[in-house]
Design a protein around this motif. Structure first.
Motif, PDB file in Angstrom:
ATOM      1  N   PHE A 194      -1.765 -17.610   7.635  1.00 25.99           N
ATOM      2  CA  PHE A 194      -2.676 -17.743   6.495  1.00 25.99           C
ATOM      3  C   PHE A 194      -3.907 -16.863   6.679  1.00 25.99           C
ATOM      4  N   ARG A 195      -4.414 -16.863   7.914  1.00 29.31           N
ATOM      5  CA  ARG A 195      -5.615 -16.072   8.173  1.00 29.31           C
ATOM      6  C   ARG A 195      -5.326 -14.587   7.992  1.00 29.31           C
ATOM      7  N   ALA A 196      -4.135 -14.153   8.425  1.00 28.91           N
ATOM      8  CA  ALA A 196      -3.768 -12.750   8.274  1.00 28.91           C
ATOM      9  C   ALA A 196      -3.602 -12.372   6.804  1.00 28.91           C
ATOM     10  N   GLU A 197      -3.046 -13.291   5.999  1.00 33.98           N
ATOM     11  CA  GLU A 197      -2.733 -12.973   4.610  1.00 33.98           C
ATOM     12  C   GLU A 197      -3.894 -13.250   3.660  1.00 33.98           C
ATOM     13  N   SER A 198      -4.769 -14.192   4.015  1.00 32.40           N
ATOM     14  CA  SER A 198      -5.791 -14.600   3.052  1.00 32.40           C
ATOM     15  C   SER A 198      -6.734 -13.456   2.708  1.00 32.40           C
ATOM     16  N   GLY A 199      -7.098 -12.655   3.717  1.00 31.11           N
ATOM     17  CA  GLY A 199      -7.957 -11.516   3.432  1.00 31.11           C
ATOM     18  C   GLY A 199      -7.283 -10.516   2.511  1.00 31.11           C
ATOM     19  N   ARG A 200      -5.951 -10.459   2.612  1.00 35.83           N
ATOM     20  CA  ARG A 200      -5.188  -9.519   1.804  1.00 35.83           C
ATOM     21  C   ARG A 200      -5.206  -9.876   0.320  1.00 35.83           C
ATOM     22  N   VAL A 201      -5.270 -11.158   0.014  1.00 35.79           N
ATOM     23  CA  VAL A 201      -5.168 -11.563  -1.400  1.00 35.79           C
ATOM     24  C   VAL A 201      -6.518 -11.903  -2.025  1.00 35.79           C
ATOM     25  N   LEU A 202      -7.570 -12.038  -1.214  1.00 30.80           N
ATOM     26  CA  LEU A 202      -8.838 -12.483  -1.788  1.00 30.80           C
ATOM     27  C   LEU A 202      -9.376 -11.480  -2.804  1.00 30.80           C
ATOM     28  N   GLY A 203      -9.212 -10.182  -2.505  1.00 28.34           N
ATOM     29  CA  GLY A 203      -9.656  -9.177  -3.463  1.00 28.34           C
ATOM     30  C   GLY A 203      -8.976  -9.339  -4.809  1.00 28.34           C
ATOM     31  N   ALA A 204      -7.659  -9.605  -4.791  1.00 26.82           N
ATOM     32  CA  ALA A 204      -6.931  -9.805  -6.051  1.00 26.82           C
ATOM     33  C   ALA A 204      -7.403 -11.058  -6.764  1.00 26.82           C
ATOM     34  N   LEU A 205      -7.678 -12.123  -5.995  1.00 25.66           N
ATOM     35  CA  LEU A 205      -8.156 -13.368  -6.615  1.00 25.66           C
ATOM     36  C   LEU A 205      -9.526 -13.183  -7.254  1.00 25.66           C
ATOM     37  N   ILE A 206     -10.433 -12.511  -6.541  1.00 23.76           N
ATOM     38  CA  ILE A 206     -11.771 -12.298  -7.095  1.00 23.76           C
ATOM     39  C   ILE A 206     -11.682 -11.415  -8.335  1.00 23.76           C
ATOM     40  N   ALA A 236     -19.824  -2.516   7.563  1.00 24.06           N
ATOM     41  CA  ALA A 236     -18.951  -3.680   7.372  1.00 24.06           C
ATOM     42  C   ALA A 236     -17.578  -3.444   8.006  1.00 24.06           C
ATOM     43  N   LEU A 237     -17.017  -2.254   7.800  1.00 24.35           N
ATOM     44  CA  LEU A 237     -15.720  -1.937   8.402  1.00 24.35           C
ATOM     45  C   LEU A 237     -15.804  -1.945   9.923  1.00 24.35           C
ATOM     46  N   TYR A 238     -16.906  -1.438  10.440  1.00 22.23           N
ATOM     47  CA  TYR A 238     -17.133  -1.414  11.888  1.00 22.23           C
ATOM     48  C   TYR A 238     -17.161  -2.834  12.462  1.00 22.23           C
ATOM     49  N   LEU A 239     -17.847  -3.740  11.779  1.00 18.67           N
ATOM     50  CA  LEU A 239     -17.953  -5.110  12.269  1.00 18.67           C
ATOM     51  C   LEU A 239     -16.635  -5.869  12.110  1.00 18.67           C
ATOM     52  N   ILE A 240     -15.882  -5.567  11.059  1.00 18.41           N
ATOM     53  CA  ILE A 240     -14.555  -6.178  10.924  1.00 18.41           C
ATOM     54  C   ILE A 240     -13.678  -5.757  12.099  1.00 18.41           C
ATOM     55  N   GLU A 292     -14.756  -7.534  15.365  1.00 17.69           N
ATOM     56  CA  GLU A 292     -14.320  -8.929  15.468  1.00 17.69           C
ATOM     57  C   GLU A 292     -12.841  -8.996  15.825  1.00 17.69           C
ATOM     58  N   GLY A 293     -12.063  -8.037  15.347  1.00 13.84           N
ATOM     59  CA  GLY A 293     -10.659  -7.994  15.731  1.00 13.84           C
ATOM     60  C   GLY A 293     -10.453  -7.541  17.160  1.00 13.84           C
ATOM     61  N   ALA A 298      -4.605  -8.095  13.420  1.00 14.69           N
ATOM     62  CA  ALA A 298      -4.571  -7.938  11.959  1.00 14.69           C
ATOM     63  C   ALA A 298      -5.905  -7.413  11.434  1.00 14.69           C
ATOM     64  N   LEU A 299      -7.017  -7.890  11.990  1.00 13.01           N
ATOM     65  CA  LEU A 299      -8.330  -7.404  11.566  1.00 13.01           C
ATOM     66  C   LEU A 299      -8.524  -5.952  11.961  1.00 13.01           C
ATOM     67  N   CYS A 300      -8.124  -5.586  13.187  1.00 15.40           N
ATOM     68  CA  CYS A 300      -8.240  -4.192  13.631  1.00 15.40           C
ATOM     69  C   CYS A 300      -7.446  -3.272  12.709  1.00 15.40           C
ATOM     70  N   ALA A 301      -6.204  -3.656  12.444  1.00 14.33           N
ATOM     71  CA  ALA A 301      -5.341  -2.827  11.605  1.00 14.33           C
ATOM     72  C   ALA A 301      -5.901  -2.694  10.194  1.00 14.33           C
ATOM     73  N   GLU A 302      -6.454  -3.786   9.662  1.00 13.16           N
ATOM     74  CA  GLU A 302      -7.015  -3.749   8.316  1.00 13.16           C
ATOM     75  C   GLU A 302      -8.233  -2.838   8.254  1.00 13.16           C
ATOM     76  N   ALA A 303      -9.100  -2.920   9.262  1.00 14.62           N
ATOM     77  CA  ALA A 303     -10.287  -2.064   9.284  1.00 14.62           C
ATOM     78  C   ALA A 303      -9.889  -0.593   9.383  1.00 14.62           C
ATOM     79  N   ILE A 304      -8.903  -0.295  10.224  1.00 14.77           N
ATOM     80  CA  ILE A 304      -8.429   1.087  10.362  1.00 14.77           C
ATOM     81  C   ILE A 304      -7.836   1.577   9.051  1.00 14.77           C
ATOM     82  N   ARG A 305      -7.013   0.747   8.420  1.00 15.26           N
ATOM     83  CA  ARG A 305      -6.359   1.152   7.181  1.00 15.26           C
ATOM     84  C   ARG A 305      -7.374   1.405   6.073  1.00 15.26           C
ATOM     85  N   LEU A 306      -8.343   0.498   5.938  1.00 17.56           N
ATOM     86  CA  LEU A 306      -9.346   0.657   4.885  1.00 17.56           C
ATOM     87  C   LEU A 306     -10.241   1.866   5.132  1.00 17.56           C
ATOM     88  N   THR A 307     -10.522   2.152   6.400  1.00 14.22           N
ATOM     89  CA  THR A 307     -11.325   3.343   6.704  1.00 14.22           C
ATOM     90  C   THR A 307     -10.552   4.604   6.343  1.00 14.22           C
TER      91      THR A 307
END
Length: 425
Positions: free
Chosen positions: A12-24, A190-194, A197-198, A211-220
């Protein structure tokens, strides 16, 4: 917590960040999206252990969270804008338009979320904190730890930021090209701090949250691509430096923990496990950034990480150059954490007493007294100097402040070693 519940929470923790943008994006309301997501976690904890984990957890979370939002809107008195939202959500439900998260342009959705959070109408620290909360999925406690502030202070900061977005009608979008540069510093921070934390989780069982490391790298990467190809923008040296820094750190991931998940320090790591393709890409990105001749803190940190990555053996590490880079970084962006790292580098370059002279400054101790890595670094320098009684006390202090199990295990082991060495001496 049961084993099944742990699995649910991890997924859930890995996926929740993925969908929050769509929900907002759908709900146009940070609090409503977060509350619906939290209720969905409870539902997942109840249903997944019985029904099994869905084939597409992100789609399941999005669907259930949307329905939780509908239920919330039905239960409370709402204005005209929310009434229109409820009508649209109900229309979607009635036509069985199930959201398929893999069909959504998630990189764009998350870029919209980053730039919304990093709107200049918000204070810089609030921008970064809100991005970490919504995009990175960090808890308020974890964000407070990253900023070295009390948890209630951070909770108030997040609440004010979300209220400001709602009251000011800040749009949920990637902004026009002309204003992107003025928001870039906050986005990079923000990307640096994400990623941080990973890379070194502030709390929990595992040292690394990949998952956090990969997400920060991908978004950068997505951000760099946007800057390079959007008409009117140009390649940004600090964005390149940040990606280089992430990759050079991430390249050491496999060597940082043992088979039991216990921490392995840099000078004890099996360097054959370091991922050379990531190191090579990171160094190439750093070279590309430096050619732009716009130096900045991420490029300096990447240069430090590159010196570590290029040392085939621990004793080959160019500690004097690393200490010099930390000194330059401290002049550019003074901070107690940079000073801590400079002290460690000086201790490695010229002997532990050089580092201890810096760490024993009263101001630095006052600023970092509640930071477990300050006491851990001081303990390590004392241990290297042969002052085992003093090292023991500092390891004990670090252990009381640390909230990550892997780090706690390491500190406890060092504490025992120093206790035994103190007895012998």
């Amino acid at each position: 917590m049961s084993e099944s519940a742990k699995v649910v929470e991890q997924i859930f923790r890995a996926e929740s960040g993925r969908v929050l943008g769509a929900l907002i994006s759908t709900l146009d309301d940070f609090d409503l999206a977060e509350d619906a997501l939290q209720e969905t976690l409870i539902a997942a904890l109840e249903r997944w252990p019985l029904d099994g984990i869905p084939l597409n957890p992100a789609a399941w979370v999005t669907t259930v969270a949307r329905r939780k939002a509908i239920d919330r809107l039905r239960r409370v008195k709402i204005g005209a804008r929310k009434q229109a939202l409820l009508v649209e959500l109900l229309r979607t439900e009635q036509t069985d338009e199930e959201p398929d998260v893999d069909a959504h342009p998630f990189p764009d959705e998350r870029l919209k979320l980053i730039f919304t959070c990093c709107h200049p109408a918000l204070a810089l620290e609030a921008q970064i904190a809100l991005t970490l909360r919504t995009l990175g999925g960090l808890t308020t406690e974890e964000i407070a730890h990253a900023f070295l502030v009390p948890v209630p202070t951070m909770a108030q900061r997040l609440t004010r930021a979300k209220n400001k977005i709602r009251e000011a009608g800040i749009p949920y979008q990637v902004p026009p090209v002309a204003v992107i540069p003025e928001r870039l510093d906050a986005v990079l921070k923000a990307l640096y701090l994400i990623f941080n934390e990973g890379y070194a989780a502030s709390r929990g069982e595992d040292l690394i949250r990949q998952a956090l490391c990969a997400e920060a790298i991908r978004l950068t990467r997505v951000l760099i691509d946007l800057m390079a190809h959007e008409p009117g923008l140009c390649e940004d040296a600090e964005a390149l430096g940040l990606l280089a820094l992430m990759l050079l750190h991430d390249a050491r991931r496999m060597a940082r923990v043992d088979a039991q998940g216990e921490l392995i320090l840099l000078d004890e790591q099996d360097r054959s496990l370091w991922m050379q393709p990531e190191i090579e890409e990171g160094i190439a990105l750093l070279d590309r950034a430096l050619l732009l001749r716009r130096p900045g803190p991420y490029q300096m940190q990447a240069a430090i990480s590159a010196l570590h990555a290029q040392a085939a053996q621990p004793e080959a590490t160019d500690w004097p150059q690393i200490a010099a880079l930390y000194a330059a970084l401290a002049r550019l962006t003074p901070s107690p954490v940079i000073e801590l790292n400079r002290a460690v580098a000086l201790g490695m370059a010229h002997g532990p007493l050089y580092g201890l002279m810096i760490l024993d400054q009263r101001q630095l101790e006052d600023e970092l007294g509640d930071y477990h890595l300050f006491h851990a670094a001081r303990a390590d320098l004392l241990r290297r100097a042969g002052w085992f009684h003093e090292a023991k006390a500092s390891y004990a202090q670090a252990l009381t402040l640390c909230q990550n199990r892997a780090e706690q295990t390491f500190l406890h082991r060092r504490l025992i070693e120093c206790t035994e060495a103190a007895i012998q001496h």
